[in-house]
Design a protein around this motif. Structure first.
Motif, mmCIF file in Angstrom:
data_model
loop_
_atom_site.group_PDB
_atom_site.id
_atom_site.type_symbol
_atom_site.label_atom_id
_atom_site.label_comp_id
_atom_site.label_asym_id
_atom_site.label_seq_id
_atom_site.Cartn_x
_atom_site.Cartn_y
_atom_site.Cartn_z
ATOM 1 N N ARG A 1 27.613 23.231 -74.362
ATOM 2 C CA ARG A 1 29.058 22.974 -74.319
ATOM 3 C C ARG A 1 29.372 21.693 -73.540
ATOM 4 N N VAL A 2 28.665 21.481 -72.457
ATOM 5 C CA VAL A 2 28.882 20.263 -71.673
ATOM 6 C C VAL A 2 28.508 19.027 -72.489
ATOM 7 N N ASP A 3 27.368 19.078 -73.170
ATOM 8 C CA ASP A 3 26.949 17.934 -73.988
ATOM 9 C C ASP A 3 27.955 17.665 -75.107
ATOM 10 N N SER A 4 28.454 18.731 -75.736
ATOM 11 C CA SER A 4 29.448 18.562 -76.787
ATOM 12 C C SER A 4 30.735 17.940 -76.248
ATOM 13 N N GLY A 5 31.167 18.409 -75.077
ATOM 14 C CA GLY A 5 32.368 17.837 -74.469
ATOM 15 C C GLY A 5 32.188 16.374 -74.103
ATOM 16 N N ARG A 6 31.008 16.010 -73.643
ATOM 17 C CA ARG A 6 30.767 14.604 -73.307
ATOM 18 C C ARG A 6 30.782 13.720 -74.552
ATOM 19 N N ASP B 1 44.239 12.601 -75.248
ATOM 20 C CA ASP B 1 42.956 13.215 -75.571
ATOM 21 C C ASP B 1 41.938 12.973 -74.461
ATOM 22 N N LEU B 2 41.965 11.784 -73.883
ATOM 23 C CA LEU B 2 41.025 11.458 -72.815
ATOM 24 C C LEU B 2 41.244 12.342 -71.597
ATOM 25 N N VAL B 3 42.511 12.512 -71.201
ATOM 26 C CA VAL B 3 42.811 13.344 -70.034
ATOM 27 C C VAL B 3 42.436 14.798 -70.296
ATOM 28 N N MET B 4 42.768 15.310 -71.470
ATOM 29 C CA MET B 4 42.463 16.697 -71.799
ATOM 30 C C MET B 4 40.962 16.941 -71.841
ATOM 31 N N LEU B 5 40.222 16.008 -72.454
ATOM 32 C CA LEU B 5 38.774 16.178 -72.543
ATOM 33 C C LEU B 5 38.104 16.042 -71.187
ATOM 34 N N GLU B 6 38.602 15.142 -70.339
ATOM 35 C CA GLU B 6 38.030 15.020 -68.994
ATOM 36 C C GLU B 6 38.199 16.321 -68.211
ATOM 37 N N LYS B 7 39.369 16.948 -68.323
ATOM 38 C CA LYS B 7 39.595 18.218 -67.639
ATOM 39 C C LYS B 7 38.689 19.302 -68.180
ATOM 40 N N GLU B 8 38.529 19.351 -69.496
ATOM 41 C CA GLU B 8 37.673 20.367 -70.102
ATOM 42 C C GLU B 8 36.209 20.162 -69.716
ATOM 43 N N VAL B 9 35.764 18.917 -69.728
ATOM 44 C CA VAL B 9 34.369 18.634 -69.349
ATOM 45 C C VAL B 9 34.133 18.974 -67.880
#
Length: 314
Positions: free
Chosen positions: A177-182, A193-201
């Motif tokens: 999951r971490v690799d996919s998020g990165r 999208d950048l802010v949301m993905l950074e929080k999720e990662v």
């Protein structure tokens, strides 16, 4: 007569033509039905072959997955936590503690705690907490027991193989999951999208770090066993086992202890306030007493003056 002959001949020819047409249609139907019968077995024969191939593929895939996911549960591959407690009465507590330190270092472990207390007449005691490799656990206990007269020994084991296997699986999934998020983070095209993905990662990496910490903790406990050694001097009494009552006696004992603790707290508070009560209460009581006595001795001064009469109007 000729007309009748012609009509009869025409009727015969017409009937013959109709019969011929019916025969051809019936023959064509028979041929088509026969061809259908022939094609059916061929189709039926192809389907079993295809089914066998699919079954073989699914069997092969299932066997491969089972082999990959099945953990090694042999006895020598299981994750077991060893803990032990041993009490030994020795002639010299300090000398025995020094030898235990050497035994621990020789086994590849270390001293996790050392609490020593001196007593009169050979009543010294020491409590040492050792971390010894699991492979040297039994040998270390045997050497420690030979330092003097062994009083007691207790060994506990806890099998955490299932927890380790579960943690490994969860770590693998979380790492994916971490690799996919990165990867998604590298493909972000907008600021939202950048802010949301950074929080999720960040959340996924935190969960992964927590799982890895649990795995390291279990690895430490399984790799290094914990041994608590109690050394007693020649005249030191062994620690008495705790005998806790149960039922009514347990409740009565707990209530009595709570009452005693409450009274102790109350008396402590009163003792702390008593000097202040004496220092402030006695002067206040003296002032109150003198004021009341003064009022009794001079009652006229305490009476209010009568109001003046208004002058009479003419």
């Amino acid at each position: 007569m000729r007309k009748r002959g012609y009509l009869t001949l025409g009727a015969v020819v017409l009937c013959g033509a109709l019969l011929a047409g019916c025969g051809s249609s019936s023959s064509s139907d028979g041929v088509s039905s026969d061809s259908g019968k022939v094609a059916a077995p061929a189709a039926g024969g192809a389907e079993p072959a295809l089914g066998e191939g699919q079954a073989a593929d699914s069997t092969a895939q299932g066997g491969k997955d089972t082999t990959a996911e099945a953990p090694d549960l042999r006895v020598d591959q299981r994750s077991i936590i060893y803990t032990g407690t041993i009490t030994v009465q020795v002639k010299d507590v300090n000398a025995a503690a020094a030898r235990i330190t050497g035994i621990t270092s020789g086994a590849g472990g270390f001293i996790g705690g050392d609490d020593r207390q001196s007593g009169a007449g050979g009543a010294d005691t020491a409590t040492m907490k050792l971390r010894i490799p699991a492979t040297k656990f039994d040998a270390a206990l045997k050497q420690i027991g030979e330092l003097g007269e062994e009083q007691s020994r207790a060994i506990n084991t806890e099998d955490v193989t299932e927890e380790v296997v579960d943690l490994d699986a969860r770590i693998a999934v979380q790492q994916a999951r971490v690799d996919s998020g990165r990867r998604l983070l590298g493909q972000a095209k907008s600021l939202n999208d950048l802010v949301m993905l950074e929080k999720e990662v960040a959340t996924r990496e935190s969960d992964l770090a927590s799982l890895q910490a649990k795995k390291r903790r279990l690895a430490d406990l399984t790799a290094l066993s914990t041994v608590t050694v109690v050394l007693l001097g020649p005249t030191a009494a062994p620690p008495a086992p705790a005998d806790e009552p149960s039922g009514f006696l347990a409740g009565l004992s707990s209530g009595w202890n709570a009452l005693g603790d409450s009274l102790t707290v109350l008396l402590t508070v009163l003792g702390a306030l008593l000097p202040w009560l004496i220092a402030l209460g006695l002067p206040a009581a003296a002032v109150f007493y003198l004021r009341r006595r003064y009022r009794r001795g001079h009652p006229d001064k305490e009476l209010p003056a009568p109001p003046a009469e208004a002058p009479a109007t003419p």
